[in-house]
Design a protein around this motif. Structure first.
Motif, PDB file in Angstrom:
ATOM      1  N   SER A  92       0.828  -1.205   0.000  1.00 62.57           N
ATOM      2  CA  SER A  92       0.000   0.000   0.000  1.00 62.57           C
ATOM      3  C   SER A  92       0.866   1.260   0.000  1.00 62.57           C
ATOM      4  CB  SER A  92      -0.910  -0.016   1.223  1.00 62.57           C
ATOM      5  OG  SER A  92      -1.672   1.159   1.286  1.00 62.57           O
ATOM      6  N   PHE A  93       1.915   1.255   0.798  1.00 64.76           N
ATOM      7  CA  PHE A  93       2.823   2.386   0.845  1.00 64.76           C
ATOM      8  C   PHE A  93       3.461   2.634  -0.522  1.00 64.76           C
ATOM      9  CE2 PHE A  93       7.134   4.046   1.464  1.00 64.76           C
ATOM     10  CZ  PHE A  93       6.843   5.250   2.078  1.00 64.76           C
ATOM     11  N   ARG A  95       2.378   1.640  -3.457  1.00 65.80           N
ATOM     12  CA  ARG A  95       1.350   2.013  -4.423  1.00 65.80           C
ATOM     13  C   ARG A  95       1.045   3.512  -4.329  1.00 65.80           C
ATOM     14  NH1 ARG A  95      -2.329  -1.145  -2.642  1.00 65.80           N
ATOM     15  NH2 ARG A  95      -1.537  -2.927  -3.774  1.00 65.80           N
ATOM     16  N   ASN A  96       0.928   4.033  -3.103  1.00 67.97           N
ATOM     17  CA  ASN A  96       0.651   5.451  -2.919  1.00 67.97           C
ATOM     18  C   ASN A  96       1.858   6.311  -3.249  1.00 67.97           C
ATOM     19  OD1 ASN A  96      -2.052   5.213  -2.128  1.00 67.97           O
ATOM     20  ND2 ASN A  96      -1.426   4.659  -0.063  1.00 67.97           N
ATOM     21  N   LEU A  99       1.900   6.274  -7.319  1.00 64.97           N
ATOM     22  CA  LEU A  99       0.763   6.919  -7.989  1.00 64.97           C
ATOM     23  C   LEU A  99       0.632   8.319  -7.578  1.00 64.97           C
ATOM     24  CD1 LEU A  99      -1.882   4.100  -7.729  1.00 64.97           C
ATOM     25  CD2 LEU A  99      -0.410   4.649  -9.646  1.00 64.97           C
TER      26      LEU A  99
END
Length: 99
Positions: A92-93, A95-96, A99
């Motif tokens: 998640s880290f 990915r953020n 993006l």
């Protein structure tokens, strides 16, 4: 999309696939340990030995560090679950970040 951004995105995709595969190896390791503990599969089977040895060699270095921190739970090993949660957080880290 510029070249550096495209490279980072592709690199993230490869890292995410590798982390997903590692999660599956952790799950397979947990399932194998349960099946052996309940006598469903036999460790004298050559294929089971090979798969179990591979999973142990791949996951044990990471799990060993978590087991040092976690308190004993009376025979219940929560280290694979903790490692899976850490991997999901990392995905998640990243990915953020990309993006």
């Amino acid at each position: 999309m510029n070249a550096p951004h495209a490279f980072l995105f592709a690199l993230f995709e490869v890292i995410e696939i590798a982390l997903n595969l590692y999660i599956w190896v952790l799950i397979i390791g947990a399932v194998i340990s349960w099946l052996v503990a309940f006598g469903v599969i036999n460790m004298h089977n050559r294929f089971v030995q090979m798969v179990s040895d591979f999973v142990h060699r791949v996951t044990e270095p990471a799990l060993r560090h978590i087991r040092r921190i976690l308190p004993p739970m009376g025979g219940l090993d929560l280290s694979p679950l903790v490692l899976i949660l850490i991997i999901i957080f990392l995905q998640s880290f990243l990915r953020n970040l990309v993006l």
